[in-house]
Design a protein around this motif. Structure first.
Motif, PDB file in Angstrom:
ATOM      1  N   SER A   3      12.523  -1.042  18.031  1.00 24.86           N
ATOM      2  CA  SER A   3      11.596  -0.779  16.934  1.00 24.86           C
ATOM      3  C   SER A   3      12.362  -0.390  15.675  1.00 24.86           C
ATOM      4  CB  SER A   3      10.630   0.319  17.350  1.00 24.86           C
ATOM      5  OG  SER A   3      11.339   1.483  17.677  1.00 24.86           O
ATOM      6  N   LEU A   4      11.763  -0.697  14.538  1.00 23.34           N
ATOM      7  CA  LEU A   4      12.465  -0.556  13.262  1.00 23.34           C
ATOM      8  C   LEU A   4      11.603   0.149  12.221  1.00 23.34           C
ATOM      9  CD1 LEU A   4      14.956  -1.387  11.495  1.00 23.34           C
ATOM     10  CD2 LEU A   4      13.660  -3.439  10.891  1.00 23.34           C
ATOM     11  N   ALA A   5      12.128   1.232  11.686  1.00 20.78           N
ATOM     12  CA  ALA A   5      11.476   1.899  10.547  1.00 20.78           C
ATOM     13  C   ALA A   5      12.120   1.369   9.271  1.00 20.78           C
ATOM     14  CB  ALA A   5      11.684   3.406  10.638  1.00 20.78           C
ATOM     15  N   ILE A   6      11.289   0.809   8.399  1.00 26.38           N
ATOM     16  CA  ILE A   6      11.793   0.392   7.089  1.00 26.38           C
ATOM     17  C   ILE A   6      11.520   1.558   6.142  1.00 26.38           C
ATOM     18  CG2 ILE A   6      11.513  -1.259   5.189  1.00 26.38           C
ATOM     19  CD1 ILE A   6      11.983  -3.112   7.321  1.00 26.38           C
ATOM     20  N   VAL A   7      12.558   2.075   5.511  1.00 29.27           N
ATOM     21  CA  VAL A   7      12.415   3.242   4.635  1.00 29.27           C
ATOM     22  C   VAL A   7      12.704   2.815   3.191  1.00 29.27           C
ATOM     23  CG1 VAL A   7      13.432   5.484   4.034  1.00 29.27           C
ATOM     24  CG2 VAL A   7      12.955   4.917   6.435  1.00 29.27           C
ATOM     25  N   ILE A   8      11.708   2.963   2.346  1.00 30.69           N
ATOM     26  CA  ILE A   8      11.857   2.559   0.938  1.00 30.69           C
ATOM     27  C   ILE A   8      11.860   3.804   0.053  1.00 30.69           C
ATOM     28  CG2 ILE A   8      10.854   1.199  -0.958  1.00 30.69           C
ATOM     29  CD1 ILE A   8       9.473  -0.538   1.149  1.00 30.69           C
ATOM     30  N   PRO A   9      13.006   4.152  -0.554  1.00 28.31           N
ATOM     31  CA  PRO A   9      13.043   5.283  -1.484  1.00 28.31           C
ATOM     32  C   PRO A   9      12.375   4.845  -2.782  1.00 28.31           C
ATOM     33  CG  PRO A   9      15.177   4.171  -1.472  1.00 28.31           C
ATOM     34  CD  PRO A   9      14.300   3.436  -0.486  1.00 28.31           C
ATOM     35  N   TYR A  10      11.539   5.724  -3.344  1.00 34.15           N
ATOM     36  CA  TYR A  10      10.629   5.183  -4.363  1.00 34.15           C
ATOM     37  C   TYR A  10      10.165   6.223  -5.374  1.00 34.15           C
ATOM     38  CZ  TYR A  10       6.097   3.315  -5.979  1.00 34.15           C
ATOM     39  OH  TYR A  10       5.028   2.906  -6.729  1.00 34.15           O
ATOM     40  N   ARG A  11      10.051   5.784  -6.624  1.00 31.85           N
ATOM     41  CA  ARG A  11       9.299   6.509  -7.661  1.00 31.85           C
ATOM     42  C   ARG A  11       9.121   5.585  -8.861  1.00 31.85           C
ATOM     43  NH1 ARG A  11      11.226  12.368  -9.570  1.00 31.85           N
ATOM     44  NH2 ARG A  11      12.723  11.271 -10.894  1.00 31.85           N
ATOM     45  N   ASP A  12       7.938   5.541  -9.410  1.00 27.21           N
ATOM     46  CA  ASP A  12       7.678   4.794 -10.659  1.00 27.21           C
ATOM     47  C   ASP A  12       8.069   3.325 -10.623  1.00 27.21           C
ATOM     48  OD1 ASP A  12       6.771   7.105 -11.832  1.00 27.21           O
ATOM     49  OD2 ASP A  12       8.695   7.605 -12.763  1.00 27.21           O
ATOM     50  N   ARG A  13       7.895   2.674  -9.508  1.00 29.30           N
ATOM     51  CA  ARG A  13       8.179   1.225  -9.454  1.00 29.30           C
ATOM     52  C   ARG A  13       6.994   0.521  -8.793  1.00 29.30           C
ATOM     53  NH1 ARG A  13      14.171  -0.037  -9.391  1.00 29.30           N
ATOM     54  NH2 ARG A  13      14.999   1.617 -10.691  1.00 29.30           N
ATOM     55  N   GLU A  14       5.811   0.854  -9.278  1.00 32.30           N
ATOM     56  CA  GLU A  14       4.608   0.391  -8.594  1.00 32.30           C
ATOM     57  C   GLU A  14       4.511  -1.133  -8.541  1.00 32.30           C
ATOM     58  OE1 GLU A  14       0.924   2.102  -9.953  1.00 32.30           O
ATOM     59  OE2 GLU A  14      -0.181   0.903  -8.476  1.00 32.30           O
ATOM     60  N   ALA A  15       4.852  -1.784  -9.649  1.00 31.64           N
ATOM     61  CA  ALA A  15       4.751  -3.256  -9.673  1.00 31.64           C
ATOM     62  C   ALA A  15       5.674  -3.859  -8.610  1.00 31.64           C
ATOM     63  CB  ALA A  15       5.107  -3.784 -11.055  1.00 31.64           C
ATOM     64  N   HIS A  16       6.849  -3.260  -8.445  1.00 32.81           N
ATOM     65  CA  HIS A  16       7.773  -3.767  -7.434  1.00 32.81           C
ATOM     66  C   HIS A  16       7.189  -3.594  -6.030  1.00 32.81           C
ATOM     67  CE1 HIS A  16      11.676  -3.528 -10.063  1.00 32.81           C
ATOM     68  NE2 HIS A  16      10.825  -4.446 -10.462  1.00 32.81           N
ATOM     69  N   PHE A  17       6.637  -2.415  -5.767  1.00 30.61           N
ATOM     70  CA  PHE A  17       6.108  -2.200  -4.417  1.00 30.61           C
ATOM     71  C   PHE A  17       4.932  -3.141  -4.131  1.00 30.61           C
ATOM     72  CE2 PHE A  17       3.475  -0.144  -1.176  1.00 30.61           C
ATOM     73  CZ  PHE A  17       4.393  -0.201  -0.140  1.00 30.61           C
ATOM     74  N   ARG A  18       4.106  -3.362  -5.132  1.00 26.53           N
ATOM     75  CA  ARG A  18       2.971  -4.276  -4.933  1.00 26.53           C
ATOM     76  C   ARG A  18       3.433  -5.694  -4.606  1.00 26.53           C
ATOM     77  NH1 ARG A  18      -2.172  -2.750  -6.673  1.00 26.53           N
ATOM     78  NH2 ARG A  18      -2.187  -0.678  -7.638  1.00 26.53           N
ATOM     79  N   THR A  19       4.568  -6.074  -5.148  1.00 30.06           N
ATOM     80  CA  THR A  19       5.127  -7.388  -4.838  1.00 30.06           C
ATOM     81  C   THR A  19       5.794  -7.380  -3.462  1.00 30.06           C
ATOM     82  OG1 THR A  19       5.555  -7.764  -7.178  1.00 30.06           O
ATOM     83  CG2 THR A  19       6.761  -9.166  -5.626  1.00 30.06           C
ATOM     84  N   LEU A  20       6.589  -6.339  -3.217  1.00 28.43           N
ATOM     85  CA  LEU A  20       7.371  -6.301  -1.979  1.00 28.43           C
ATOM     86  C   LEU A  20       6.511  -6.140  -0.728  1.00 28.43           C
ATOM     87  CD1 LEU A  20      10.222  -6.139  -0.618  1.00 28.43           C
ATOM     88  CD2 LEU A  20       9.989  -3.649  -0.781  1.00 28.43           C
ATOM     89  N   PHE A  21       5.548  -5.253  -0.776  1.00 24.11           N
ATOM     90  CA  PHE A  21       4.805  -4.861   0.431  1.00 24.11           C
ATOM     91  C   PHE A  21       4.201  -6.070   1.164  1.00 24.11           C
ATOM     92  CE2 PHE A  21       0.825  -2.319   1.923  1.00 24.11           C
ATOM     93  CZ  PHE A  21       1.308  -2.261   3.214  1.00 24.11           C
ATOM     94  N   PRO A  22       3.381  -6.896   0.494  1.00 23.00           N
ATOM     95  CA  PRO A  22       2.818  -8.036   1.241  1.00 23.00           C
ATOM     96  C   PRO A  22       3.875  -9.055   1.655  1.00 23.00           C
ATOM     97  CG  PRO A  22       2.151  -8.111  -1.085  1.00 23.00           C
ATOM     98  CD  PRO A  22       2.859  -6.805  -0.876  1.00 23.00           C
ATOM     99  N   ARG A  23       4.860  -9.264   0.797  1.00 20.43           N
ATOM    100  CA  ARG A  23       5.846 -10.306   1.124  1.00 20.43           C
ATOM    101  C   ARG A  23       6.782  -9.864   2.243  1.00 20.43           C
ATOM    102  NH1 ARG A  23       8.262 -12.823  -4.274  1.00 20.43           N
ATOM    103  NH2 ARG A  23       9.560 -13.865  -2.706  1.00 20.43           N
ATOM    104  N   LEU A  24       7.210  -8.617   2.222  1.00 24.12           N
ATOM    105  CA  LEU A  24       8.072  -8.127   3.299  1.00 24.12           C
ATOM    106  C   LEU A  24       7.314  -8.091   4.625  1.00 24.12           C
ATOM    107  CD1 LEU A  24      10.712  -6.860   4.350  1.00 24.12           C
ATOM    108  CD2 LEU A  24       9.909  -4.646   3.491  1.00 24.12           C
ATOM    109  N   SER A  25       6.078  -7.633   4.582  1.00 24.96           N
ATOM    110  CA  SER A  25       5.279  -7.586   5.825  1.00 24.96           C
ATOM    111  C   SER A  25       5.107  -8.983   6.402  1.00 24.96           C
ATOM    112  CB  SER A  25       3.888  -7.000   5.552  1.00 24.96           C
ATOM    113  OG  SER A  25       3.988  -5.723   4.996  1.00 24.96           O
TER     114      SER A  25
END
Ligand code: UDP
Ligand code: MN
Length: 230
Positions: A3-25
């Motif tokens: 099993s794998l935990a993907i850990v994303i360190p984050y602040r103030d990059r909402e547009a990036h997360f919105r792009t990454l989340f569906p595509r990475l999943s």
């Protein structure tokens, strides 16, 4: 399967997360069917300078009981052709798409994965690198000092654009980045002996969870969004 935990360190990059989340999943489900993974979005609360290493340590502390391996994943790299299958030691998963100025063998940022035991063995990241830079080089040096072989998988990622936070307009390191470079340099010898990492890392980690909730996406396992004061 591991099993794998993907850990994303984050602040103030909402547009990036919105792009990454569906595509990475979607990528993980398609390329690694059956992989038990969960995305952990570890957001730093407002106030202090950003601390990528410490946020990664927090993500590991929250996830390591439930997941066997961890992948520290910048929010601005979207996989195009990358291998997230279980790793046998500290492994960099990215090469193509990463910044061209990096040296192939020394670059240990962006997207890297560890078996939990190896990350624990090096006492994780330092908690002391505030602002941009050098926590990733320090982590690499912790691995070298522990005698762990660094492995490379030359994945291809799409880099999402953003203003650079470590260099000024003239291309020189800014004041904070210079300070982090100095910090790494000043402890280089104590890293070789294991002394620097002994008291700075997972064992000295202190944080407070400010909020915690689940983010859902159709067909994907829910991500966990945790905001922390560090
Ligand atoms: N990061 C963030 N907010 C910030 C600074 C950094 O979310 O204000 C996270 C994000 O995951 C980012 C990673 O830390 O991809 C590395 O920082 P950055 O992209 O600025 O460094 P680079 O690798 O581009 O030099
Ligand atoms: Mn970046």
């Amino acid at each position: 399967m591991t099993s794998l935990a993907i850990v994303i360190p984050y602040r103030d990059r909402e547009a990036h997360f919105r792009t990454l989340f569906p595509r990475l999943s979607a990528y993980l489900r398609q390329r690694h069917p059956g992989l038990d993974f969960r995305i952990h979005l570890i957001e730093q609360a407002a106030g202090k300078p950003f601390n990528r290493g410490k946020l990664c340590n927090v993500g590991f502390a929250l996830a390591s009981e439930q997941y066997a391996q961890v992948c520290f994943h910048d929010v601005d790299y979207v996989p195009v052709d990358a291998d997230y299958a279980p790793v046998a030691g500290p492994t960099r998963l990215i090469w193509y798409g990463a910044h061209l100025q990096h040296r192939y063998d020394l670059y240990f940022g962006g997207v890297v994965a560890f078996p939990n035991a190896d990350f624990e063995r090096v006492n994780g990241f330092s908690n002391e690198f505030w602002g941009w830079g050098f926590e990733d080089s320090e982590l690499r040096q912790r691995c070298v000092a522990a005698g762990l072989e660094i492995r490379y998988r030359d994945g291809t990622f799409e880099a999402l654009p953003h203003a650079h936070q470590g260099f000024g307009p003239a291309g020189a390191l800014n004041v904070t980045a210079e300070r982090n470079r100095g910090l790494l340099k000043s402890r280089w010898r104590r890293l070789a002996t294991g002394e620097a990492q002994r008291h700075d890392g997972l064992t000295s980690l202190r944080f407070r969870v400010a909020s915690r909730h689940r983010l859902s996406l159709r067909d994907a396992p829910e991500a966990l969004h945790v905001t922390v004061e560090i």
